[in-house]
Design an enzyme around this catalytic site. Structure first.
Site, PDB file in Angstrom:
ATOM      1  N   ASP A  83       0.848  -1.205   0.000  1.00 21.85           N
ATOM      2  CA  ASP A  83       0.000   0.000   0.000  1.00 21.85           C
ATOM      3  C   ASP A  83       0.880   1.251   0.000  1.00 21.85           C
ATOM      4  O   ASP A  83       0.592   2.232  -0.699  1.00 21.85           O
ATOM      5  CB  ASP A  83      -0.904  -0.002   1.236  1.00 21.85           C
ATOM      6  CG  ASP A  83      -1.689  -1.301   1.339  1.00 21.85           C
ATOM      7  OD1 ASP A  83      -2.496  -1.569   0.445  1.00 21.85           O
ATOM      8  OD2 ASP A  83      -1.469  -2.053   2.303  1.00 21.85           O
ATOM      9  N   HIS A 101      -4.954  -3.223   6.110  1.00 26.33           N
ATOM     10  CA  HIS A 101      -4.706  -3.498   4.680  1.00 26.33           C
ATOM     11  C   HIS A 101      -6.055  -3.848   4.063  1.00 26.33           C
ATOM     12  O   HIS A 101      -6.408  -5.011   3.885  1.00 26.33           O
ATOM     13  CB  HIS A 101      -3.716  -4.651   4.518  1.00 26.33           C
ATOM     14  CG  HIS A 101      -3.616  -5.120   3.097  1.00 26.33           C
ATOM     15  ND1 HIS A 101      -3.108  -4.340   2.085  1.00 26.33           N
ATOM     16  CD2 HIS A 101      -3.997  -6.274   2.505  1.00 26.33           C
ATOM     17  CE1 HIS A 101      -3.180  -4.998   0.945  1.00 26.33           C
ATOM     18  NE2 HIS A 101      -3.717  -6.180   1.173  1.00 26.33           N
TER      19      HIS A 101
END
Ligand code: NAX
Length: 336
Positions: A167, A195
């Site tokens: 990410d 996440h």
């Protein structure tokens, strides 16, 4: 002593990869054996775990690892037994998990996968080396890491992380593109929280070359309609378009998170990793939460005292709540 003799004498680092017959396993194993994590002078022993129906696939992966002729690859071992897989492991990449099938809700995925991570946590507790470092990749990664921690009471919580680097890298690239600079000019990017789609990619403390993230964030249309949704839904987008998970980028991110863990983060910069919360920034203690972190080559430290504006605080509250809900679900299952 010449280089070959030095390499032969050096003690290998033992790395266990679970889900080694899967997509990400297939990418990450070659990076490990090729020296991308520990460097050109550090031999590795690789232990591969998967389920019984994948043992033939594992054999194929091992054949290819051998055929690459990597001088650093000391030996390989494949198994379907988690205790044997983690025996003496210095590093464990917990990738193996059930995939999210069409029509499956996130709650179904948590129910299916948390049991796997409970069993892997117990096995790690029993057989891993004292200096074990764990990165949980299999989803839901943060909550799976939490479950591992509860089932591995002898392993310090500081040795258990979840992958947030993918990410982080996605966010850094989008910011760099917006600023018109290379992605390696981005500093102090942060991914907060889970996440998942609730993660908060935070540009307010970041810079891209000479351009400050806060300045770019003044274009709220870019921030809220492009940057945040692109980063937070990227995994789903790749899955939809490619038909497979973010295999190569997840493998690269795993390598980078581990490299920073072993070799430290750059002076004046930080990265993002899911770590055990001690209550920093009002996150309940004991959640595995992605924070801005630095590494000294041994431990992660959360970067504290960053000022958070209201926009950031609101987004962080949402991702905290999702992680509380996930924790409550595994708690109701009796897993923590
Ligand atoms: P694959 O389905 O290709 O591979 C998973 C492998 O795990 C399979 O070989 C399967 O047999 C194995 N497995 C299942 N149960 C197991 C068990 N009990 N013990 C050992 N192995 C077991 O998935 P892949 O694309 O490699 O993705 C793996 C995981 O990473 C998924 O959960 C995926 O959602 C997650 N991801 C996490 C990311 C992150 O940033 N944290 C990004 C990429 C990826 O989506």
């Amino acid at each position: 002593m010449d280089m070959i003799a030095a390499l032969e004498r050096r003690r290998p680092i033992t790395v266990t990869v679970t889900g080694a017959a899967g997509q990400i396993g297939y990418s990450v194993l070659f990076r490990i054996a090729g020296g991308q994590i520990f460097g050109d002078d550090q031999p590795v022993s690789v232990r591969l775990l998967d389920v019984p129906s994948k043992i033939r696939n594992l054999e194929g992966v091992v054949m290819e690892l051998e055929d690459c002729g990597y001088p650093l690859l000391r030996d390989t071992f494949m198994t379907v037994d988690p205790v044997a897989a983690f025996d003496g492991a210095n590093t464990a990449l917990l990738v193996g998990a059930h995939p999210r099938l069409v029509g499956m809700e996130r709650g179904d995925l948590i129910a299916a996968n948390s049991r796997i991570f409970a069993s892997h946590g117990r096995a790690l507790n029993e057989s891993a080396a004292d200096d074990i470092r764990i990165i949980v990749v299999g989803n839901p990664a943060n909550t799976n890491a939490l479950v591992v921690g509860h089932h591995a009471p002898d392993i310090p919580k500081s040795r258990i992380t979840s992958l947030a680097r993918l990410d982080h890298n996605r966010a850094a690239f989008q910011l760099a593109r917006r600023a018109g600079v290379l992605s390696n000019s981005v500093r102090r990017m942060t991914i907060w929280g889970n996440h998942s789609a609730t993660q908060f990619p935070d540009v307010f403390h970041a810079s891209a070359g000479a351009v400050s993230g806060a300045e770019l964030a003044e274009d709220t249309k870019w921030l809220t309609q492009h940057f945040i949704p692109t980063v937070s839904s990227r995994g789903t987008s790749v899955l939809e378009v490619r038909g497979h998970s973010s295999q190569a980028s997840a493998a690269r991110a795993t390598v980078e998170q581990l490299r920073d863990w072993y070799f430290g983060t750059a002076e004046g910069d930080w990265t993002s990793a899911g770590v055990w919360s001690h209550g920093e920034y009002g996150v309940p203690e004991g959640l595995v939460f992605s924070y801005p972190v630095t590494s000294d080559g041994d431990n992660w430290t959360v970067v504290e005292d960053l000022e958070l504006n209201e926009f950031s605080r609101d987004h962080i509250a949402v991702t905290i709540q999702e992680l509380i809900d996930e924790r409550d679900q595994v708690s109701a299952m009796g897993l923590i």
